[in-house]
Structure formats: structure tokens, C-alpha cells
Design a protein around this motif. Sequence first.
Motif, PDB file in Angstrom:
ATOM      1  N   ILE A   1      -8.430   1.677  -2.637  1.00 12.15           N
ATOM      2  CA  ILE A   1      -8.524   0.267  -2.240  1.00 12.15           C
ATOM      3  C   ILE A   1      -9.993  -0.112  -2.073  1.00 12.15           C
ATOM      4  CG2 ILE A   1      -6.246   0.221  -1.185  1.00 12.15           C
ATOM      5  CD1 ILE A   1      -7.625   0.523   1.559  1.00 12.15           C
TER       6      ILE A   1
ATOM      7  N   ASP B   1      -3.587   5.402  -2.588  1.00 12.63           N
ATOM      8  CA  ASP B   1      -4.144   4.243  -3.285  1.00 12.63           C
ATOM      9  C   ASP B   1      -5.658   4.158  -3.069  1.00 12.63           C
ATOM     10  OD1 ASP B   1      -1.759   3.329  -4.361  1.00 12.63           O
ATOM     11  OD2 ASP B   1      -1.490   1.714  -2.904  1.00 12.63           O
TER      12      ASP B   1
ATOM     13  N   LEU C   1       0.813  -1.213   0.000  1.00 13.85           N
ATOM     14  CA  LEU C   1       0.000   0.000   0.000  1.00 13.85           C
ATOM     15  C   LEU C   1       0.848   1.266   0.000  1.00 13.85           C
ATOM     16  CD1 LEU C   1      -2.866  -0.722   2.532  1.00 13.85           C
ATOM     17  CD2 LEU C   1      -3.079  -0.298   0.092  1.00 13.85           C
TER      18      LEU C   1
ATOM     19  N   LEU D   1      -6.661  -3.565  -4.785  1.00 20.45           N
ATOM     20  CA  LEU D   1      -6.272  -2.271  -5.320  1.00 20.45           C
ATOM     21  C   LEU D   1      -7.049  -1.992  -6.597  1.00 20.45           C
ATOM     22  CD1 LEU D   1      -4.272   0.161  -5.098  1.00 20.45           C
ATOM     23  CD2 LEU D   1      -2.762  -1.141  -6.609  1.00 20.45           C
TER      24      LEU D   1
END
Length: 194
Positions: free
Chosen positions: A19, A17, A13, A102
Motif C-alpha cells: 500500500i 498488500d 485490504l 494499492l
Amino acid sequence: MGVLSNKIDRDELKPGDHIYSWRHAYIYAHHGIYVGDGKVVHFTRGAGQEIGTGTVLDRIIFSSSPSHPSDSPCPRCGDQSRQDGVISSCLDCFLSGGNLYLFEYGVNPALFLAKTRGGTCTLASSDLPEYVLHRASFLLQNGFGVYNIFKNNCEDFAIYCKTGLLVISTISIGRSGQAASYLSAFSTIASSPC
């Protein structure tokens, strides 16, 4: 990232990001922005329900609870069981026992079409992480409007943080893959013989 899975490890991570984590046997995913230090900013309807119709059917079809009951709150986040809107949670509370994935940006059209589920990637390019983090921080303080599974959901929030774009369509019922996935699952549940 592959065609079948966007699963990643926590040590991969990076702040900024986008997610997500699948909920209820892969019926829908909950999306957020990882901001670093084990924290995620995300948009929720509250009481652990990221989706729903806003009616009594929610208790039957999509009963959901926060990762920690209110009598035993998370030591990092406290009791978030009644919070709604844009909130900040630890990664464990955000994942709620699910796996970490992701969301992909700037994918080529062939990969986009090959993905089996909506809500896992987009053709749009991501902005630089500092812009993503600024938007997430701004929305944490100022909100993102009223949560609506079809018009303003957690995936829309995360995509806006990443791109600054809001897709508004008058011909569809939702602007994200999250809404499409929800409708597909709901129509399957509603039309399945008992």
C-alpha cells in the motif's frame, strides 16, 4: 484498479498488500506492507521524513511531521517521531491523514506505460502473501539497510517484500518510481521562478 487511481477502501485490504499514501500534495508517496490487524510494516528515514536530501534544505522543501506530535502519541503505536528504519505502525499513523492506495503487480505493459506517475505499479509478479509477510517480519527484526531516497527507499522495501527482487542499476540514480517522482518534483521546485 484504473489508469488514473489505485485508491482503495480499508475493508478491501488483505495481509501482504503493498500500500501507499501520497504526501505533500502528491509530490511523493510513502509505501509499506499491510500485515493485518490494522498494522503496516514500512521503511522510513525517521522523524516523519520519508524523503529528503539529508541537508538543511529538507526543512525548507519537505518539512514533514509524524501524524501524532511526540507530546500526544498514538494510543496504538506510541511515539514513533524519532524512529527510523523498518518499523510497524497502525494504518492511521502510516497514512498520516492521506488516502489509501494499492500498488499493482503483474500489470500488462500497456497499462504500465499509461500510468501517469511512477511508483504505482510494476510489471513484476508478486509472491504469495505468506512469503511477503515473512520478508516484512524478517526485515522488521533485521532492518533493510540505511534509508536513501535514491538507492534504498520505502518503495524499494515494499517491492522487495512482495517479489524478493532488488533492482540494482549503475546507469540510473534510483531503482524505483519513488526516486523518479522525487526527482521530477524537486527539479520542478528548483527550477520554478519565485
